[in-house]
Design an enzyme around this catalytic site. Structure first.
Site, mmCIF file in Angstrom:
data_model
loop_
_atom_site.group_PDB
_atom_site.id
_atom_site.type_symbol
_atom_site.label_atom_id
_atom_site.label_comp_id
_atom_site.label_asym_id
_atom_site.label_seq_id
_atom_site.Cartn_x
_atom_site.Cartn_y
_atom_site.Cartn_z
ATOM 1 N N TYR A 177 -10.773 -13.840 -35.330
ATOM 2 C CA TYR A 177 -11.245 -15.165 -35.728
ATOM 3 C C TYR A 177 -12.750 -15.256 -35.527
ATOM 4 O O TYR A 177 -13.344 -14.518 -34.736
ATOM 5 C CB TYR A 177 -10.538 -16.264 -34.927
ATOM 6 C CG TYR A 177 -10.902 -16.317 -33.457
ATOM 7 C CD1 TYR A 177 -11.979 -17.083 -33.003
ATOM 8 C CD2 TYR A 177 -10.154 -15.619 -32.505
ATOM 9 C CE1 TYR A 177 -12.309 -17.156 -31.657
ATOM 10 C CE2 TYR A 177 -10.468 -15.675 -31.154
ATOM 11 C CZ TYR A 177 -11.555 -16.445 -30.733
ATOM 12 O OH TYR A 177 -11.886 -16.505 -29.398
ATOM 13 N N CYS A 178 -13.385 -16.166 -36.266
ATOM 14 C CA CYS A 178 -14.819 -16.440 -36.121
ATOM 15 C C CYS A 178 -15.045 -17.903 -36.520
ATOM 16 O O CYS A 178 -14.085 -18.654 -36.679
ATOM 17 C CB CYS A 178 -15.664 -15.476 -36.952
ATOM 18 S SG CYS A 178 -15.324 -15.511 -38.724
ATOM 19 N N THR A 179 -16.279 -18.303 -36.685
ATOM 20 C CA THR A 179 -16.582 -19.720 -36.916
ATOM 21 C C THR A 179 -15.989 -20.253 -38.224
ATOM 22 O O THR A 179 -15.238 -21.225 -38.238
ATOM 23 C CB THR A 179 -18.098 -19.957 -36.926
ATOM 24 O OG1 THR A 179 -18.663 -19.422 -35.737
ATOM 25 C CG2 THR A 179 -18.416 -21.448 -37.018
#
Length: 298
Positions: A177-179
């Site tokens: 996951y990331c922003t």
């Protein structure tokens, strides 16, 4: 007056990034937008702020192009601009993984996309590896419960870190996951290329996860770091929400993330208003001493 903040990206072929950037900057300025946009031969990555009318006009403008007709925009309501200026810059990559000619093309290789509901369900499995695809100063502000948050300062450091630390879990299910999703497009593809057998990514990133009415940001601790004047935004609206960061002076929970007042340093760190009143806005005694010494010379 009502404002909006747009976060968006798309990996698609852009023939002349420099010409595209110049034309795009003119269009953004004409609409009165502010923000940062990166343009490369591999695509477009941006976040801009403006009035509702201006940002909606920008969405329509972008989607006129056949290459961006299906561009997805993540929209936040705001009271004012989230940026001071407008920049549109041509780059070699919109996300730098540092692999040069071996770079990952998400249109050819990327992990399975999971909706927020699917991602939450997957996280609840015991034998799963949850990998935070962001930099250390971002995960310091907030992260998913049970996630591995690499202590890397730049995204290009991930390949080496993964090879050194995750080589023994290639047979496990990996969730990334990331922003907003853009970094995981490449990160998950890199993991697959490295021999990881089951790799998935959170579609739309933390920002989308926090807006989903079913998951309500569950299992996310702290706030999500964003690259504008807000610095951090709320994600978890469920009962298990909590702060994970603490004031380095008082030790009390705080999400007040500021830059060191000693200009040559400018490092971000956590300090409450109470802590700043006691010690000043300095990340270390060294910076404080240097700042005071410089003031004495004036």
């Amino acid at each position: 007056m009502e404002y909006q903040i747009l976060l968006y990206y798309k990996y698609t072929r852009i023939v002349d990034p420099e010409a595209f950037a110049r034309k795009h900057l003119d269009a953004c300025r004409a609409l009165g937008l502010r923000g940062r946009i990166l343009v490369a031969s591999e695509g477009l990555n941006g976040t801009v702020s403006g009035t509702v009318e201006a940002t909606n006009a920008y969405i329509d403008l972008v989607r006129v192009s056949p290459s961006f007709h299906d561009m997805q925009f993540k929209i936040d309501v705001a009271e004012d601009h989230a940026f001071q200026k407008m920049f549109v810059r041509p780059r070699t990559e919109i996300v730098t993984l540092g692999l040069n000619e071996q770079d990952v093309d998400p249109n050819e290789c990327t992990g399975k996309r999971l909706s927020p509901v699917e991602f939450l369900e997957a996280m609840e499995n015991e034998d799963v590896v949850i990998l935070d695809g962001r930099n250390d100063y971002e995960s310091d502000l907030g992260y998913f419960e049970g996630a591995i948050a690499p202590r890397v300062r730049n995204f290009r450091d991930f390949p080496e870190w993964i090879r050194e630390n995750l080589s023994d879990v290639k047979d496990k299910k990996v969730l990334t996951y990331c922003t907003g999703g853009i970094r995981c497009e490449k990160l998950s593809g890199f993991l697959i290329r490295e021999g990881f057998q089951d790799v998935s990514q959170l579609e739309g990133g933390i920002v989308t996860y926090g807006k989903d009415p079913e998951v309500r940001g569950k299992k996310f601790k702290g706030k999500c770091y964003v690259f504008d004047e807000r610095i951090g935004v709320d994600v978890n609206s469920s009962s298990d929400a909590c702060l994970v960061s603490h004031c380095q002076v008082t030790g009390k929970p705080t999400d007040r993330y500021v830059n060191c007042a000693y200009p040559p340093c400018n490092r971000q760190f956590f300090i409450s208003e109470e802590g700043e009143a006691k010690e000043g806005r300095y990340c270390s005694d060294t910076c404080k001493e240097k700042a005071l010494a410089n003031s004495a010379k004036l």
